[in-house]
Design a protein around this motif. Structure first.
Motif, PDB file in Angstrom:
ATOM      1  N   TRP A 164       0.871  -1.177   0.000  1.00  0.00           N
ATOM      2  CA  TRP A 164       0.000   0.000   0.000  1.00  0.00           C
ATOM      3  C   TRP A 164       0.911   1.232   0.000  1.00  0.00           C
ATOM      4  CZ3 TRP A 164      -4.722  -0.774  -1.315  1.00  0.00           C
ATOM      5  CH2 TRP A 164      -5.401  -1.931  -0.931  1.00  0.00           C
ATOM      6  N   LEU A 165       0.548   2.219  -0.805  1.00  0.00           N
ATOM      7  CA  LEU A 165       1.329   3.455  -0.877  1.00  0.00           C
ATOM      8  C   LEU A 165       0.449   4.598  -0.375  1.00  0.00           C
ATOM      9  CD1 LEU A 165       2.813   3.026  -4.489  1.00  0.00           C
ATOM     10  CD2 LEU A 165       3.761   2.242  -2.316  1.00  0.00           C
ATOM     11  N   TYR A 166       0.899   5.202   0.715  1.00  0.00           N
ATOM     12  CA  TYR A 166       0.104   6.258   1.353  1.00  0.00           C
ATOM     13  C   TYR A 166       0.692   7.628   1.027  1.00  0.00           C
ATOM     14  CZ  TYR A 166      -1.722   2.392   4.141  1.00  0.00           C
ATOM     15  OH  TYR A 166      -2.304   1.212   4.541  1.00  0.00           O
ATOM     16  N   SER A 167      -0.175   8.532   0.589  1.00  0.00           N
ATOM     17  CA  SER A 167       0.246   9.912   0.302  1.00  0.00           C
ATOM     18  C   SER A 167      -0.628  10.852   1.116  1.00  0.00           C
ATOM     19  CB  SER A 167       0.078  10.227  -1.186  1.00  0.00           C
ATOM     20  OG  SER A 167       0.845   9.343  -1.967  1.00  0.00           O
ATOM     21  N   GLY A 168       0.021  11.823   1.738  1.00  0.00           N
ATOM     22  CA  GLY A 168      -0.757  12.757   2.551  1.00  0.00           C
ATOM     23  C   GLY A 168       0.153  13.770   3.200  1.00  0.00           C
ATOM     24  N   ARG A 169      -0.276  14.267   4.324  1.00  0.00           N
ATOM     25  CA  ARG A 169       0.533  15.258   5.028  1.00  0.00           C
ATOM     26  C   ARG A 169       0.382  15.056   6.530  1.00  0.00           C
ATOM     27  NH1 ARG A 169      -4.155  17.793   3.492  1.00  0.00           N
ATOM     28  NH2 ARG A 169      -5.243  18.851   5.175  1.00  0.00           N
ATOM     29  N   CYS A 170       1.355  15.614   7.256  1.00  0.00           N
ATOM     30  CA  CYS A 170       1.321  15.528   8.709  1.00  0.00           C
ATOM     31  C   CYS A 170       1.557  16.922   9.276  1.00  0.00           C
ATOM     32  CB  CYS A 170       2.395  14.560   9.223  1.00  0.00           C
ATOM     33  SG  CYS A 170       2.445  14.428  11.013  1.00  0.00           S
ATOM     34  N   ARG A 171       0.694  17.333  10.169  1.00  0.00           N
ATOM     35  CA  ARG A 171       0.884  18.606  10.864  1.00  0.00           C
ATOM     36  C   ARG A 171       1.373  18.312  12.272  1.00  0.00           C
ATOM     37  NH1 ARG A 171      -3.329  23.724  11.404  1.00  0.00           N
ATOM     38  NH2 ARG A 171      -1.895  25.058  12.570  1.00  0.00           N
ATOM     39  N   GLY A 203       4.300  23.006  12.193  1.00  0.00           N
ATOM     40  CA  GLY A 203       4.682  22.840  10.793  1.00  0.00           C
ATOM     41  C   GLY A 203       3.915  21.713  10.121  1.00  0.00           C
ATOM     42  N   THR A 204       3.817  21.785   8.804  1.00  0.00           N
ATOM     43  CA  THR A 204       3.138  20.747   8.021  1.00  0.00           C
ATOM     44  C   THR A 204       4.102  20.213   6.968  1.00  0.00           C
ATOM     45  OG1 THR A 204       1.026  21.875   8.315  1.00  0.00           O
ATOM     46  CG2 THR A 204       1.145  20.219   6.581  1.00  0.00           C
ATOM     47  N   GLU A 266       4.805  10.297  11.136  1.00  0.00           N
ATOM     48  CA  GLU A 266       4.891  11.144  12.347  1.00  0.00           C
ATOM     49  C   GLU A 266       6.348  11.311  12.788  1.00  0.00           C
ATOM     50  OE1 GLU A 266       2.404   8.988  15.043  1.00  0.00           O
ATOM     51  OE2 GLU A 266       0.562   9.933  14.353  1.00  0.00           O
ATOM     52  N   ASN A 267       7.105  10.224  12.802  1.00  0.00           N
ATOM     53  CA  ASN A 267       8.500  10.290  13.238  1.00  0.00           C
ATOM     54  C   ASN A 267       9.330  11.183  12.317  1.00  0.00           C
ATOM     55  OD1 ASN A 267       7.993   8.605  15.391  1.00  0.00           O
ATOM     56  ND2 ASN A 267       8.781   6.773  14.405  1.00  0.00           N
ATOM     57  N   SER A 268       9.102  11.058  11.032  1.00  0.00           N
ATOM     58  CA  SER A 268       9.851  11.900  10.092  1.00  0.00           C
ATOM     59  C   SER A 268       9.472  13.360  10.238  1.00  0.00           C
ATOM     60  CB  SER A 268       9.586  11.443   8.654  1.00  0.00           C
ATOM     61  OG  SER A 268      10.340  10.299   8.348  1.00  0.00           O
ATOM     62  N   THR A 269       8.199  13.635  10.446  1.00  0.00           N
ATOM     63  CA  THR A 269       7.755  15.021  10.624  1.00  0.00           C
ATOM     64  C   THR A 269       8.419  15.636  11.853  1.00  0.00           C
ATOM     65  OG1 THR A 269       5.619  14.514   9.619  1.00  0.00           O
ATOM     66  CG2 THR A 269       5.749  16.527  10.922  1.00  0.00           C
ATOM     67  N   SER A 286       6.745  18.355  24.261  1.00  0.00           N
ATOM     68  CA  SER A 286       5.560  17.702  23.717  1.00  0.00           C
ATOM     69  C   SER A 286       5.600  17.773  22.204  1.00  0.00           C
ATOM     70  CB  SER A 286       4.275  18.339  24.236  1.00  0.00           C
ATOM     71  OG  SER A 286       4.095  19.628  23.672  1.00  0.00           O
ATOM     72  N   PHE A 287       4.914  16.807  21.569  1.00  0.00           N
ATOM     73  CA  PHE A 287       4.776  16.820  20.112  1.00  0.00           C
ATOM     74  C   PHE A 287       3.404  16.290  19.773  1.00  0.00           C
ATOM     75  CE2 PHE A 287       5.810  17.072  15.824  1.00  0.00           C
ATOM     76  CZ  PHE A 287       5.555  15.880  15.173  1.00  0.00           C
ATOM     77  N   LYS A 288       2.544  17.182  19.324  1.00  0.00           N
ATOM     78  CA  LYS A 288       1.195  16.759  18.919  1.00  0.00           C
ATOM     79  C   LYS A 288       1.190  16.647  17.399  1.00  0.00           C
ATOM     80  CE  LYS A 288      -1.118  18.952  22.791  1.00  0.00           C
ATOM     81  NZ  LYS A 288      -1.930  20.072  23.241  1.00  0.00           N
ATOM     82  N   LYS A 289       0.622  15.549  16.898  1.00  0.00           N
ATOM     83  CA  LYS A 289       0.653  15.362  15.447  1.00  0.00           C
ATOM     84  C   LYS A 289      -0.709  14.944  14.917  1.00  0.00           C
ATOM     85  CE  LYS A 289       2.249  11.491  17.575  1.00  0.00           C
ATOM     86  NZ  LYS A 289       2.868  11.363  18.882  1.00  0.00           N
ATOM     87  N   GLU A 290      -0.916  15.293  13.644  1.00  0.00           N
ATOM     88  CA  GLU A 290      -2.167  14.908  12.984  1.00  0.00           C
ATOM     89  C   GLU A 290      -1.832  14.532  11.545  1.00  0.00           C
ATOM     90  OE1 GLU A 290      -4.919  18.093  12.546  1.00  0.00           O
ATOM     91  OE2 GLU A 290      -6.430  16.843  11.588  1.00  0.00           O
ATOM     92  N   VAL A 291      -2.127  13.284  11.192  1.00  0.00           N
ATOM     93  CA  VAL A 291      -1.829  12.793   9.848  1.00  0.00           C
ATOM     94  C   VAL A 291      -3.122  12.751   9.044  1.00  0.00           C
ATOM     95  CG1 VAL A 291      -1.000  10.822   8.513  1.00  0.00           C
ATOM     96  CG2 VAL A 291       0.125  11.422  10.646  1.00  0.00           C
ATOM     97  N   VAL A 292      -3.049  13.283   7.826  1.00  0.00           N
ATOM     98  CA  VAL A 292      -4.198  13.216   6.910  1.00  0.00           C
ATOM     99  C   VAL A 292      -3.724  12.536   5.639  1.00  0.00           C
ATOM    100  CG1 VAL A 292      -5.816  14.563   5.519  1.00  0.00           C
ATOM    101  CG2 VAL A 292      -5.247  15.305   7.849  1.00  0.00           C
TER     102      VAL A 292
END
Lengths: 362, 93
Positions: A164-171, A203-204, A266-269, A286-292
């Motif tokens: 599976w290839l996932y494309s998106g963004r992480c804030r 950052g995103t 998330e780790n790369s972001t 702290s590190f809050k993250k949101e992946v879309v």
């Protein structure tokens, strides 16, 4: 029922396979070469989704292992469309080679509709090079002398693994205490000044085609280890690329595999955001993250796989069928480990003695 | 496997301590013997770890650095000064 899709040479009609190192189809009998476009012009290469034949179920206890060497316990039956032999293979097998006549067989029902891949990276590494690379790889200091790679390397199989290839963004919202250090000398004193800051970054970051293997039969860590694949060789999927190789279709859906992609993103972001901060050190608070994820695609990637047993212990090796990267855990000779470690210890003693004489530990 | 490794490590440490503690105890401060004896296990462990890592190349992927698309877009940032510390150390002759 006959398994469908085998490919014939447009010149002489013999069975034809994809040749990895030449990046084309090559007929072993008349020597002619054909590109994918040539095969499609000849009416081959695609999939007739209306005339795909289904497998037969294996009765309980009828068979205990596959006839084509594929790994799996959920077995089904197909009939080779060339020689009529019975092929026993795993339910998720999408392509195989008939062990009786040697012809490539692509199971149409495993590559259409919901199982139709979006992309494929065709094999670039031929088996001969695989054998050479494995020879080099197995020549490590701790490899047991009786680990006969010559006997086992021939069992390496070229398999298209589903991903599976996932494309998106992480804030990511990153909070930390940052420190900048300054050192100087004055007279007979050395000064160290540390300035502390409360750091905040929101950052995103975008990601494209993060791969996660979608087969429960392959070791996830091994498939991670043979990355990365070079996507410039990725092409829209055509069943003809599978001829001459084994192939699996996914048996873990995109939702089941998503958590692995999410963790990596998330780790790369977090790392990227940290590197954007210009400090000598950062203490994360702290590190809050949101992946879309906005797109999930399905691709088949080329790998050479080897399952073997040495002294009753199972070993698994894999090679990236595009880049040639080889991975695996070789058996370790404990006697050699002790001897080499002792030699290292002697060297450490000598270095320690020299350091002691020089007064480094006074 | 982890327990087996712990047992072996414990056995190695006990053996090393039994053999070399009297030697270290009888040595004076700054004696070459201490550095030489300490060098043995350090050298052995480093050598063993490097050789094992050559034979074990399988590793779980925890990042997606190879699949980054575009550049980092900073939505908001702040750097608030907190404090300064200064250390002073006399340099030896």
């Amino acid at each position: 029922m006959a398994a469908n899709i085998s490919y014939k040479c447009p010149t002489c009609g013999a069975e034809i396979f994809w040749t990895a190192d030449k990046n084309c189809f090559e007929c072993e009998y008349c020597g002619d070469k054909f590109s994918m476009e040539d095969m499609e012009a000849d009416g081959q290469g695609g999939t007739d989704t209306e005339n795909v034949e289904a497998h037969e179920e294996v009765e309980e206890g009828e068979y205990h292992q596959s006839s084509d060497g594929t790994v799996g316990s959920d077995l089904v039956k197909y009939t080779c469309s060339h020689c009529g032999a019975e092929i026993i293979t795993d339910r998720a097998t999408a392509a195989t080679i008939c062990v009786y006549c040697g012809n490539a067989v692509v199971m149409g029902e495993q590559i259409i509709n919901d199982f139709a891949p979006d992309y494929v990276i065709p094999f670039k590494i031929e088996k001969k090079r695989v054998m050479e690379e494995f020879h080099k790889f197995s020549k490590k200091p701790l490899t047991p002398s009786d680990f006969d790679y010559d006997k086992i390397v021939d069992k390496m199989q070229g398999v298209y693994i589903p991903f599976w290839l996932y494309s998106g963004r992480c804030r990511g919202k990153f909070k930390a205490e940052g420190m900048k250090e300054r050192k100087w000398r004055q007279g007979k004193y050395k000064y160290t000044e540390c300035k502390y800051y409360d750091v905040y970054r929101d950052g995103t970051m975008g990601f494209a085609k993060v791969p996660v293997d979608a087969s429960s039969k392959t070791d996830n860590d091994a498939m991670d280890s043979i990355e990365p694949y070079d996507y410039k060789d990725m092409v829209p999927f055509k069943p003809a690329y599978l001829s001459g190789f084994l192939a699996e279709r996914f048996d873990e859906d995109k939702d089941a595999c998503y958590s692995r992609a999410k963790l990596r993103i998330e780790n790369s972001t977090e790392d990227i955001i940290k590197r954007s901060c210009d400090y000598d050190s950062l203490t994360k608070q702290s590190f809050k993250k949101e992946v879309v994820i906005h797109k999930t695609e399905y691709a088949l990637m080329p790998t050479w796989l080897l399952y073997t047993t040495y002294k009753d212990k199972k070993y698994f090796f894999a090679m990236n069928g595009q880049t040639g990267k080889f991975i695996g855990n070789l058996p370790i000779d404990k006697v050699k480990l002790v001897i080499f470690s002792a030699l290292g210890g002697v060297l450490g003693t000598v270095i320690g003695a020299i350091a002691g004489v020089l007064g480094l530990f006074a | 496997m982890f327990r087996s490794l712990l047992r072996k490590a414990g056995f190695a440490l006990i053996s090393y301590g039994t053999l070399f503690t009297p030697l270290i105890a009888s040595a004076e401060d700054g004696d070459v013997t201490i550095a030489a004896v300490a060098g043995f296990p350090i050298g052995a462990i480093i050598t063993g770890c490097i050789l094992v890592s050559l034979s074990h190349t399988k590793e779980k992927a925890t990042k997606a650095d190879d699949y980054v698309h575009g550049k980092l877009k900073i939505n908001e940032q702040s750097d608030v000064y907190l404090r300064t510390t200064t250390d002073k150390e006399e340099i030896g002759d």
